[in-house]
Design a protein around this motif. Structure first.
Motif, PDB file in Angstrom:
ATOM      1  N   GLY A   1      57.837  40.220  67.314  1.00 17.98           N
ATOM      2  CA  GLY A   1      58.821  41.228  67.681  1.00 17.98           C
ATOM      3  C   GLY A   1      60.198  40.872  67.165  1.00 17.98           C
ATOM      4  O   GLY A   1      60.334  40.245  66.106  1.00 17.98           O
ATOM      5  N   PHE A   2      61.231  41.213  67.960  1.00 16.61           N
ATOM      6  CA  PHE A   2      62.612  41.034  67.516  1.00 16.61           C
ATOM      7  C   PHE A   2      63.512  40.701  68.699  1.00 16.61           C
ATOM      8  O   PHE A   2      63.204  40.999  69.852  1.00 16.61           O
ATOM      9  N   GLU A   3      64.628  40.088  68.367  1.00 19.52           N
ATOM     10  CA  GLU A   3      65.686  39.786  69.330  1.00 19.52           C
ATOM     11  C   GLU A   3      66.979  40.300  68.710  1.00 19.52           C
ATOM     12  O   GLU A   3      67.376  39.870  67.626  1.00 19.52           O
ATOM     13  N   ILE A   4      67.637  41.240  69.387  1.00 18.98           N
ATOM     14  CA  ILE A   4      68.794  41.935  68.820  1.00 18.98           C
ATOM     15  C   ILE A   4      70.065  41.511  69.545  1.00 18.98           C
ATOM     16  O   ILE A   4      70.158  41.618  70.773  1.00 18.98           O
ATOM     17  N   HIS A   5      71.065  41.062  68.792  1.00 17.78           N
ATOM     18  CA  HIS A   5      72.368  40.693  69.345  1.00 17.78           C
ATOM     19  C   HIS A   5      73.442  41.623  68.770  1.00 17.78           C
ATOM     20  O   HIS A   5      73.451  41.919  67.576  1.00 17.78           O
ATOM     21  N   GLY A   6      74.348  42.074  69.625  1.00 17.91           N
ATOM     22  CA  GLY A   6      75.502  42.832  69.146  1.00 17.91           C
ATOM     23  C   GLY A   6      75.338  44.329  69.117  1.00 17.91           C
ATOM     24  O   GLY A   6      76.271  45.045  68.745  1.00 17.91           O
ATOM     25  N   ARG A   7      74.190  44.851  69.516  1.00 18.95           N
ATOM     26  CA  ARG A   7      73.986  46.305  69.497  1.00 18.95           C
ATOM     27  C   ARG A   7      72.834  46.645  70.434  1.00 18.95           C
ATOM     28  O   ARG A   7      71.850  45.893  70.518  1.00 18.95           O
TER      29      ARG A   7
ATOM     30  N   GLN B   1      50.604  41.700  59.452  1.00 20.69           N
ATOM     31  CA  GLN B   1      51.885  42.251  59.044  1.00 20.69           C
ATOM     32  C   GLN B   1      51.905  43.759  59.298  1.00 20.69           C
ATOM     33  O   GLN B   1      50.893  44.443  59.179  1.00 20.69           O
ATOM     34  N   SER B   2      53.058  44.258  59.663  1.00 25.66           N
ATOM     35  CA  SER B   2      53.282  45.695  59.788  1.00 25.66           C
ATOM     36  C   SER B   2      54.788  45.907  59.676  1.00 25.66           C
ATOM     37  O   SER B   2      55.517  45.007  59.246  1.00 25.66           O
ATOM     38  N   GLN B   3      55.270  47.070  60.075  1.00 26.45           N
ATOM     39  CA  GLN B   3      56.701  47.336  59.970  1.00 26.45           C
ATOM     40  C   GLN B   3      57.175  48.113  61.185  1.00 26.45           C
ATOM     41  O   GLN B   3      56.400  48.828  61.831  1.00 26.45           O
ATOM     42  N   ALA B   4      58.466  47.946  61.492  1.00 26.36           N
ATOM     43  CA  ALA B   4      59.055  48.623  62.644  1.00 26.36           C
ATOM     44  C   ALA B   4      60.415  49.196  62.261  1.00 26.36           C
ATOM     45  O   ALA B   4      61.224  48.509  61.615  1.00 26.36           O
TER      46      ALA B   4
ATOM     47  N   PRO C   1      59.947  43.993  58.640  1.00 20.90           N
ATOM     48  CA  PRO C   1      58.551  43.587  58.818  1.00 20.90           C
ATOM     49  C   PRO C   1      58.293  43.046  60.228  1.00 20.90           C
ATOM     50  O   PRO C   1      59.140  42.343  60.786  1.00 20.90           O
ATOM     51  N   VAL C   2      57.140  43.356  60.772  1.00 19.17           N
ATOM     52  CA  VAL C   2      56.620  42.702  61.966  1.00 19.17           C
ATOM     53  C   VAL C   2      55.614  41.670  61.465  1.00 19.17           C
ATOM     54  O   VAL C   2      54.631  42.029  60.809  1.00 19.17           O
TER      55      VAL C   2
ATOM     56  N   VAL D   1      69.582  49.038  71.611  1.00 26.40           N
ATOM     57  CA  VAL D   1      68.457  49.644  70.892  1.00 26.40           C
ATOM     58  C   VAL D   1      68.027  50.897  71.651  1.00 26.40           C
ATOM     59  O   VAL D   1      67.795  50.851  72.864  1.00 26.40           O
ATOM     60  N   SER D   2      67.917  52.013  70.939  1.00 22.94           N
ATOM     61  CA  SER D   2      67.539  53.276  71.574  1.00 22.94           C
ATOM     62  C   SER D   2      66.068  53.621  71.379  1.00 22.94           C
ATOM     63  O   SER D   2      65.469  54.295  72.212  1.00 22.94           O
ATOM     64  N   ARG D   3      65.477  53.144  70.271  1.00 27.84           N
ATOM     65  CA  ARG D   3      64.084  53.515  69.999  1.00 27.84           C
ATOM     66  C   ARG D   3      63.502  52.574  68.957  1.00 27.84           C
ATOM     67  O   ARG D   3      64.212  52.058  68.094  1.00 27.84           O
ATOM     68  N   VAL D   4      62.185  52.336  69.058  1.00 31.30           N
ATOM     69  CA  VAL D   4      61.463  51.530  68.065  1.00 31.30           C
ATOM     70  C   VAL D   4      60.198  52.281  67.675  1.00 31.30           C
ATOM     71  O   VAL D   4      59.433  52.720  68.541  1.00 31.30           O
ATOM     72  N   THR D   5      59.996  52.457  66.382  1.00 31.58           N
ATOM     73  CA  THR D   5      58.788  53.112  65.872  1.00 31.58           C
ATOM     74  C   THR D   5      58.008  52.099  65.052  1.00 31.58           C
ATOM     75  O   THR D   5      58.547  51.528  64.099  1.00 31.58           O
ATOM     76  N   CYS D   6      56.760  51.853  65.442  1.00 31.94           N
ATOM     77  CA  CYS D   6      55.926  50.861  64.749  1.00 31.94           C
ATOM     78  C   CYS D   6      54.822  51.559  63.958  1.00 31.94           C
ATOM     79  O   CYS D   6      54.271  52.565  64.392  1.00 31.94           O
ATOM     80  N   SER D   7      54.510  50.996  62.804  1.00 29.86           N
ATOM     81  CA  SER D   7      53.422  51.555  61.995  1.00 29.86           C
ATOM     82  C   SER D   7      52.065  51.134  62.546  1.00 29.86           C
ATOM     83  O   SER D   7      51.073  51.851  62.381  1.00 29.86           O
TER      84      SER D   7
END
Length: 594
Positions: free
Chosen positions: A345-351, A382-385, A398-399, A353-359
């Motif tokens: 997954g991901f860890e987001i700093h500074g903003r 592997q995939s993408q988000a 990439p995921v 997140v409103s939505r995540v779309t995964c393939s």
């Protein structure tokens, strides 16, 4: 050696000021080419003098005609005019720019084409500004190719580029006297001095050669600026990227000129600062930090200090550079274990997140301290988000199984992305081993100065192999640096390691190594489906980037950022494309099952 010269001069582009040194510079370059014995029909001049227009079509036809002769070994392309930088990619503005967004020369795209083209050695001489675009109209410049399309993807030609100034800075033209109307372009004047044998440091064995010329030009330009009597708040420091061998040359000199004035092992760049005591800028310190990271043997240490910079260079550093180092050290020094998603997954700093779309898979959002966490439930290697932020912008990343992508956003955009192992113990070891090198590379890349010489390229390759790719993002940064110096095999090797060890294929590495050019089917096997770094967009045309048809206009929806950060309109287009692709895949699967 059979040589040709294409001289391009554009004094007026859009609403930018008229440049007065363009025609004199073209005149002098033409005279130099003639003095070198280059045939008149191989000295081609394209300028806007007398109201003429300089067009992409004319330049393409000129180069194509020279290539079709199949006898030209070296092509020198000189430009004098306005230049702009969009997302760290550079463009020469032609007559119809910026109204026509394609009426510009895409420098990096043409460098890539030249590397697999008809000429054994191509030299770009760019006397143009390298400043960021101002305003929406110039920000939509996408440029065009003036070199023929690649026919043989296996060719590896030498391509050298000489820039009049450093990235982000202007190229200056100076009036010769207070009363005079004659103007001189400082870089061109210094370049001509060198090409005519007046700079001994640039001469080896009776010829002016690219590598010593790169080292000699900064001091010569500064000497000319000082002689002009100007009081300048900023200096002009030429730069160059050299991929040709040591025996390559640009000018052959008469016997009256000393054959070799300076031993090859003397580095004259130490004399280039305008003032020996002047503090190093953020850009210069970032380069020092990268070199120290590549050559150092110790891990798990703080980022390079002010004192170490002074020891390495003999000079102090500016206030801005000190703040830059402190910001790097604060990230490197933060080794407190962070709760990471157990899944990729991901860890987001500074903003927000409103939505995540995964393939492939389902995303779950969480909040931890000052970060937003994203956990992706997927069984794919592997995939993408598509991650959409609370201001409407977004990024496609990439995921990667077993890894968490860490993003730090700032007002200027998304300049920091790296990947850590999802396992806490492995993540801790990764930070100990990688933070120093990673932060140095990230900072240099964000400033546009992550460049490698041959020794540094070798050192980075060794470090990358020893680190066993505990950060796939580091391979992306490295790929662009290797591409700049023409070491495409290094990029292919990194992609091989990633594929063998992590079962992941990254778009940018496939693009830069010419993998997408050689194998169109590879586009379906890489993640994400678009360039991760924004500068990759300038290369998709030359290197057959295989952008989905539905996203053809996405390049003009980029926000200023090192990593590809899209406008809300761009985000909507990507989301719609991902959903359509998922629906198509689902219907095909159902059809096959029935």
């Amino acid at each position: 050696m059979n040589r040709a010269v294409l001289l391009i001069g554009v004094s007026q582009a859009g609403g930018l000021g008229k440049l007065k040194a363009v025609e004199p510079s073209i005149d002098k370059m033409a005279a130099w080419a003639k003095s070198q014995g280059i045939a008149d029909d191989q000295i081609i001049r394209r300028t806007d003098a007398g109201g003429l227009k300089v067009t992409v079509a004319d330049l393409f036809n000129d180069i194509k005609a020279l290539a079709d002769r199949d006898t030209i070994e070296q092509l020198i392309v000189y430009f004098s005019g306005h230049g702009v930088v969009n997302n760290r990619q550079e463009y020469w503005l032609l007559s119809d720019a910026p109204v026509n967004a394609a009426a510009a020369v895409n420098i990096e795209g043409n460098v890539s084409l030249a590397r697999a083209g008809a000429f054994e050695h191509v030299v770009f001489l760019s006397d143009a500004c390298r400043t960021p675009t101002q305003g929406v109209q110039y920000g939509r410049i996408i440029g065009s190719d003036i070199f023929p399309n690649i026919e043989d993807a296996e060719l590896e030609r030498s391509v050298d580029i000489f820039f009049a100034t450093s990235l982000g800075a202007p190229a200056l033209e100076v009036r010769q006297s207070e009363q005079g109307q004659q103007y001189q372009a400082m870089f061109t004047e210094a370049l001509l001095d060198a090409l005519n044998g007046k700079i001994p440091e640039a001469i080896r064995d009776g010829r002016v050669r690219p590598r010593p010329l790169k080292k000699a030009l900064p001091k010569k330009v500064w000497d000319k600026l000082k002689a002009s009597g100007l009081s300048l708040s900023t200096s002009q420091t030429p730069d160059a990227r050299i991929t040709s061998e040591d025996e390559a040359w640009l000018a052959s000199l008469p016997p009256s000129v000393p054959a070799t004035a300076t031993p090859p092992d003397i580095d004259v760049t130490s004399a280039t600062p305008p003032d020996a005591a002047a503090p190093l800028s953020s850009r210069e310190v970032a380069q020092v930090a990268v070199e120290a990271a590549l050559r150092g043997n110790s891990y798990g240490r703080a980022v390079i200090t002010d004192a170490e910079v002074k020891t390495l260079t003999g000079r102090g550093i500016s206030k801005n550079a000190t703040l830059m180092l402190k910001s790097m050290a604060s990230v490197v020094g933060d080794r407190r274990p962070q709760p990471l998603p157990k899944r990729p997954g991901f860890e987001i700093h500074g903003r927000g997140v409103s939505r995540v779309t995964c393939s492939d898979g389902e995303a779950r959002l969480g909040i931890d301290s000052d970060a937003v966490t994203i956990s992706v439930d997927t069984n794919q290697h592997q995939s993408q988000a598509l991650i959409e932020f609370d201001d409407g912008s977004g990024v496609l990343l990439p995921v990667i199984a077993g890894f968490v992508g860490v993003l730090r956003l700032h007002e200027r955009g998304l300049d920091e992305v790296w990947y850590e192992p999802a396992d806490e113990f492995d993540a801790s070891l990764s930070r100990e081993e990688l933070d120093y090198l990673r932060q140095a590379v990230i900072k240099a890349s964000s400033l546009g100065v992550f460049a490698l010489e041959s020794d540094d390229a070798d050192a980075l390759a060794v470090r990358m192999q020893n680190l066993k790719f505990q950060d796939p993002a580091l391979a992306v940064y490295a790929a662009y640096a290797y591409h700049d110096i023409g070491q495409l095999s290094r990029i292919a090797q990194m992609q091989g390691y990633l594929q063998d060890r992590l079962h992941v294929r990254l778009y940018d590495l496939a693009l830069l190594s010419r993998g997408l050019l050689k194998d169109a089917d590879l586009a379906a096997a890489v993640v994400p489906a678009l360039p991760m770094l924004s500068q990759g967009w300038a290369l998709t045309g030359a290197l057959s980037g295989h952008i989905p048809t539905e996203l053809d206009g996405l390049r003009q929806q980029l926000r200023p950022s090192l990593w590809s950060l899209y406008t809300p309109e761009g985000v909507q287009a990507i989301r719609a494309w991902m959903r359509h692709a998922a629906e198509t895949s689902s219907s095909l699967t159902l059809g096959a099952a029935s």
